[in-house]
Scaffold this active site. Structure first.
Site, PDB file in Angstrom:
ATOM      1  N   ARG A 189       1.161  -0.380  -0.058  1.00  0.00           N
ATOM      2  CA  ARG A 189      -0.253  -0.123   0.012  1.00  0.00           C
ATOM      3  C   ARG A 189       0.730   1.115  -0.414  1.00  0.00           C
ATOM      4  NH1 ARG A 189      -1.976   1.178   4.288  1.00  0.00           N
ATOM      5  NH2 ARG A 189      -0.749  -0.369   5.482  1.00  0.00           N
TER       6      ARG A 189
ATOM      7  N   LYS B 188      -8.365  -3.003   1.398  1.00  0.00           N
ATOM      8  CA  LYS B 188      -7.780  -1.440   2.840  1.00  0.00           C
ATOM      9  C   LYS B 188      -8.503  -0.616   2.572  1.00  0.00           C
ATOM     10  CE  LYS B 188      -5.933  -3.621   5.935  1.00  0.00           C
ATOM     11  NZ  LYS B 188      -5.114  -5.319   6.039  1.00  0.00           N
TER      12      LYS B 188
ATOM     13  N   HIS C 158      -9.395  -4.457  13.269  1.00  0.00           N
ATOM     14  CA  HIS C 158      -7.914  -5.120  12.369  1.00  0.00           C
ATOM     15  C   HIS C 158      -7.405  -6.151  13.067  1.00  0.00           C
ATOM     16  CE1 HIS C 158      -4.096  -5.087  10.215  1.00  0.00           C
ATOM     17  NE2 HIS C 158      -4.760  -5.470   9.245  1.00  0.00           N
TER      18      HIS C 158
ATOM     19  N   SER D  63       0.394  -5.555  10.479  1.00  0.00           N
ATOM     20  CA  SER D  63       0.795  -6.185   9.600  1.00  0.00           C
ATOM     21  C   SER D  63       2.729  -6.695   9.762  1.00  0.00           C
ATOM     22  CB  SER D  63       1.344  -5.756   8.214  1.00  0.00           C
ATOM     23  OG  SER D  63       2.000  -6.286   7.416  1.00  0.00           O
TER      24      SER D  63
ATOM     25  N   LYS E 203      -1.221 -12.558  12.078  1.00  0.00           N
ATOM     26  CA  LYS E 203      -2.863 -12.685  12.437  1.00  0.00           C
ATOM     27  C   LYS E 203      -3.206 -13.797  11.210  1.00  0.00           C
ATOM     28  CE  LYS E 203      -3.763  -7.974  10.921  1.00  0.00           C
ATOM     29  NZ  LYS E 203      -2.246  -7.944  11.153  1.00  0.00           N
ATOM     30  N   THR E 204      -2.916 -13.612   9.373  1.00  0.00           N
ATOM     31  CA  THR E 204      -2.959 -14.602   8.824  1.00  0.00           C
ATOM     32  C   THR E 204      -2.526 -16.254   9.180  1.00  0.00           C
ATOM     33  OG1 THR E 204      -3.235 -13.027   7.262  1.00  0.00           O
ATOM     34  CG2 THR E 204      -3.016 -15.252   6.887  1.00  0.00           C
TER      35      THR E 204
ATOM     36  N   ASP F 288      -7.873 -11.345   8.944  1.00  0.00           N
ATOM     37  CA  ASP F 288      -7.607 -10.205   8.876  1.00  0.00           C
ATOM     38  C   ASP F 288      -8.615  -8.461   9.770  1.00  0.00           C
ATOM     39  OD1 ASP F 288      -5.128  -8.107   8.204  1.00  0.00           O
ATOM     40  OD2 ASP F 288      -6.675  -7.358   6.967  1.00  0.00           O
TER      41      ASP F 288
ATOM     42  N   ARG G  12       3.420 -11.737  -1.837  1.00  0.00           N
ATOM     43  CA  ARG G  12       1.757 -11.927  -1.195  1.00  0.00           C
ATOM     44  C   ARG G  12       0.680 -13.859  -1.638  1.00  0.00           C
ATOM     45  NH1 ARG G  12      -0.794  -9.468   4.075  1.00  0.00           N
ATOM     46  NH2 ARG G  12       0.491  -8.386   3.787  1.00  0.00           N
TER      47      ARG G  12
HETATM   48  P1  ATP Z   1      -0.810  -8.353   7.243  1.00  0.00           P
HETATM   49  O1  ATP Z   1      -2.027  -7.158   7.842  1.00  0.00           O
HETATM   50  O2  ATP Z   1      -0.022  -7.433   6.525  1.00  0.00           O
HETATM   51  O3  ATP Z   1      -2.242  -9.329   6.721  1.00  0.00           O
HETATM   52  P2  ATP Z   1      -0.547 -10.872   9.047  1.00  0.00           P
HETATM   53  O4  ATP Z   1      -0.902  -9.532  10.546  1.00  0.00           O
HETATM   54  O5  ATP Z   1      -1.525 -11.387   8.727  1.00  0.00           O
HETATM   55  O6  ATP Z   1       0.189  -9.542   8.353  1.00  0.00           O
HETATM   56  P3  ATP Z   1       1.293 -12.433   8.923  1.00  0.00           P
HETATM   57  O7  ATP Z   1       0.534 -12.743   7.919  1.00  0.00           O
HETATM   58  O8  ATP Z   1       0.796 -13.728   9.814  1.00  0.00           O
HETATM   59  O9  ATP Z   1       0.691 -11.514   9.585  1.00  0.00           O
HETATM   60  O10 ATP Z   1       3.219 -12.434   8.775  1.00  0.00           O
HETATM   61  C1  ATP Z   1       3.368 -13.130  10.099  1.00  0.00           C
HETATM   62  C2  ATP Z   1       4.931 -13.924   9.688  1.00  0.00           C
HETATM   63  O11 ATP Z   1       5.783 -13.700  10.965  1.00  0.00           O
HETATM   64  C3  ATP Z   1       4.680 -15.317   8.008  1.00  0.00           C
HETATM   65  O12 ATP Z   1       5.226 -15.198   7.570  1.00  0.00           O
HETATM   66  C4  ATP Z   1       5.293 -16.084   9.125  1.00  0.00           C
HETATM   67  O13 ATP Z   1       5.446 -16.896   8.575  1.00  0.00           O
HETATM   68  C5  ATP Z   1       6.382 -15.612  10.069  1.00  0.00           C
HETATM   69  N1  ATP Z   1       6.513 -15.924  11.487  1.00  0.00           N
HETATM   70  C6  ATP Z   1       8.219 -16.050  11.863  1.00  0.00           C
HETATM   71  N2  ATP Z   1       7.894 -16.530  12.763  1.00  0.00           N
HETATM   72  C7  ATP Z   1       6.572 -16.459  13.899  1.00  0.00           C
HETATM   73  C8  ATP Z   1       5.991 -16.825  14.719  1.00  0.00           C
HETATM   74  N3  ATP Z   1       6.191 -17.049  15.862  1.00  0.00           N
HETATM   75  N4  ATP Z   1       4.158 -16.509  14.911  1.00  0.00           N
HETATM   76  C9  ATP Z   1       3.855 -15.717  13.713  1.00  0.00           C
HETATM   77  N5  ATP Z   1       4.509 -16.177  12.358  1.00  0.00           N
HETATM   78  C10 ATP Z   1       5.801 -15.945  12.301  1.00  0.00           C
HETATM   79 MN    MN Z   2      -3.051 -10.854   6.789  1.00  0.00          MN
END
Ligand code: ATP
Ligand code: MN
Length: 550
Positions: A77, A219, A239, A257, A261-262, A276, A341
């Site tokens: 973004r 978003k 969020h 981010s 979360k995902t 999300d 992504r």
């Molecule tokens: P966004 O809001 O941008 O979608 P998000 O909160 O969904 O972000 P994720 O997509 O879940 O974030 O990204 C977490 C990243 O961190 C992943 O690539 C995951 O493999 C990595 N990672 C490494 N170690 C950990 C951990 N201990 N817990 C969670 N994620 C981890």
């Molecule tokens: Mn996510």
């Protein structure tokens, strides 16, 4: 190739029939689009959108059948180019700040006209009717108009998909128009540079030009729901991701981010509600979206099997590269961007709750990716600490979604989502505080970031350990263990947790030099205190007392 299940049976017919169904509420747009009606692909199924993308040479299929595209100049973004039209609707309701940048209504009309003129000249375009909000009481109908077939596939994957029946009488309320290849004249359009993401609450329109980053569409809709739901429906928007156990015990995971979360919501033992964007009403939790948008960087089948197997026919992969001479995606290649992504419909995950509506939350997790390695991997928060953490919204980015961020850097983002919140953060915080009180929820702070030292010295905590801690919390296995309080942050750290080495539960024990740890902890505490100054007025004693002790 095996497209059969995804091809529209009546593709040709629906195309011909699509003309009369495209009736835009905005008269000008109707006229414009109708002029080119034979080139409007309406409600095209994923298989055909994939074929259209391949035909135009804009994408390639991976060895597992996923469509791989490049989003172009923007691979994240662009918050500095996101504007909200300042008019009689928004003037006194939007919290104008660095994320909610005002633009005069006259520029909206200029940009809108430019975009329609541009659409008119396109040889073809893709239009899709879809909606947001899985709870029918709050359903928001959306019409997405795309220059690119793959952007339209993103809309199919990420928004909710109406049935044939629902399409019969579909009345779009909001419009999203996306023209990635249109470069605007900044001065003429009252914007910063050639690209823009513009929201008009009055015209119910999201205009995206000059950026192909698909996340802008998602978003954009999130932003407007963060206005509409709390402001007009008295419903809290959040969020966060959400999943639900067998006995309808919902858990929600807030976080900025890259905090997890995902990743952490995709748990084969729990039903995924969404990854999300959710709302919390008086009687449920519901997802805004119909799909997931997962990070691909360093993705492995072993660590993230659910997401890995979702990368197949129908999934849209952005900005990855293949191993040379093959169509096998190299997930370790971040040369285009670290923010690679994939989007896919939520049911590509094996265990989902459908529709995406769940019971009231029993557990709330605040996810932070602390690159300083200071915060404990799991801790339990008092109500005051929970509010303090929510308002602070801390993480430390190492590589992010936002253009330009490649170095580790502390971030405080109110309510774990400041870039998407048109209203004052106090509004969301007050609503959450009330709900937490009423619903007797457990609130946990999870550090998915560094352990054993800061970024560069320590390493990121193992995903398997984070998962084990969350499972333990959800299964009540941390209810009767001994806790110790963190010296600076005051949060309660369990001294034992099933399937996790006890040594890592207190971060101080993982650092080789505990003096440096104490110093860094105070330093990070100081950043929290400094950031919180701007909120101090109007904050209760209980919450203020939860500040770190420095
Ligand atoms: P966004 O809001 O941008 O979608 P998000 O909160 O969904 O972000 P994720 O997509 O879940 O974030 O990204 C977490 C990243 O961190 C992943 O690539 C995951 O493999 C990595 N990672 C490494 N170690 C950990 C951990 N201990 N817990 C969670 N994620 C981890
Ligand atoms: Mn996510």
């Amino acid at each position: 190739m095996g497209f059969a299940p995804y091809l529209c049976r009546q593709h040709k017919k629906s195309l011909a029939m699509s003309v009369p169904t495209i009736s835009f509420p905005t008269k000008n747009l109707m006229k414009s689009v109708l002029k080119f009606s034979e080139n409007v692909h309406y409600q095209t199924c994923p298989g055909d959108l994939i074929l259209d993308t391949l035909r135009l040479g804009e994408g390639v299929l991976s060895d597992t059948g996923a469509l791989v595209i490049q989003t172009g100049e923007f691979t994240g973004r662009s918050p500095k180019d996101k504007f909200i039209v300042k008019d009689e609707v928004t003037e006194n309701t939007v919290n104008w700040n660095e994320f909610n940048i005002p633009v005069d209504e006259k520029y909206y009309h200029i940009i809108y006209k430019k975009m329609i003129g541009y659409l008119e000249k396109l040889p073809e375009l893709w239009v899709r009717d879809c909606y947001a909000c899985a709870d029918p009481r709050y359903r928001l109908n959306i019409r997405v108009v795309n220059e690119k077939p793959w952007s339209n596939l993103f809309a199919y994957n990420m928004f909710l998909r109406p049935t044939e029946e629902e399409l019969e009488n579909f009345k779009p309320e909001w419009h999203v128009i996306s023209c990635p290849d249109l470069k605007l004249d900044a001065e003429e359009c009252g914007i910063r540079q050639h690209n823009v993401s513009l929201v008009s609450f009055k015209h119910k329109m999201i205009l995206i030009a000059g950026s192909g980053y698909t996340g802008e569409m998602k978003k954009g809709i999130f932003t407007i729901l963060n206005y509409i739901l709390p402001q007009e429906k008295n419903v809290l928007s959040m969020h966060c991701s959400a999943n639900m156990g067998e006995n309808e015990d919902t858990a929600i995971f807030f976080g900025l981010s890259g905090t997890g979360k995902t990743t952490l919501s995709a748990d084969p033992n729990r039903m995924l509600i969404g990854d999300d964007e959710h709302a919390w009403t008086a009687d449920d939790i519901f997802n805004f979206e119909g799909g997931c948008y997962a990070k691909c960087i360093h993705l492995t089948e072993e660590k993230e099997p659910e997401i890995f197997q979702a990368i197949r026919h129908g999934a849209l992969v952005e900005n990855t590269k293949f191993y040379p001479g093959s169509n096998k995606i190299n997930f370790d290649d971040g040369s285009v961007t670290e923010n690679t992504r994939v989007s896919y419909p939520i049911n590509f995950i094996s265990n989902t709750q459908e529709p995406s509506v769940g019971g009231l939350p029993k557990n709330i997790f605040f996810l932070t990716c602390d690159a300083f390695g200071v915060l404990p991997p799991i801790s339990k928060l008092t109500p005051g600490q929970a509010m303090y953490q929510f308002i602070s919204g801390y993480t430390a980015k190492v590589a992010g979604t936002d253009t330009g961020i490649t170095e580790p850097k502390p971030t405080f983002s109110a309510c774990f989502g400041a870039p998407f919140l048109p209203l004052h953060p106090g509004k969301y915080a007050m609503m959450l505080g009330k709900k937490m009180q009423e619903n007797k929820v457990n609130v946990w702070l999870i550090n998915t970031g560094w352990t054993g030292g800061s970024y560069g010295v320590g390493k990121r905590i193992k995903l398997s350990h984070t998962r084990a801690m969350i499972t333990a919390a959800l299964e009540g296995k941390l209810d009767n263990v001994i806790y110790e309080n963190h010296e600076v942050f005051g949060v309660a750290m369990p001294t034992s947790c099933p399937n996790v080495p006890a040594k890592i539960l207190n971060p101080r024990n993982t650092w080789t030099d505990t003096n440096i740890y104490d110093e860094r902890a105070k330093c990070l505490g100081g950043l929290f205190v400094k950031n919180f100054e701007k909120y101090a007025a109007g904050i209760s004693e209980e919450v203020l007392a939860a500040a770190p002790k420095i």
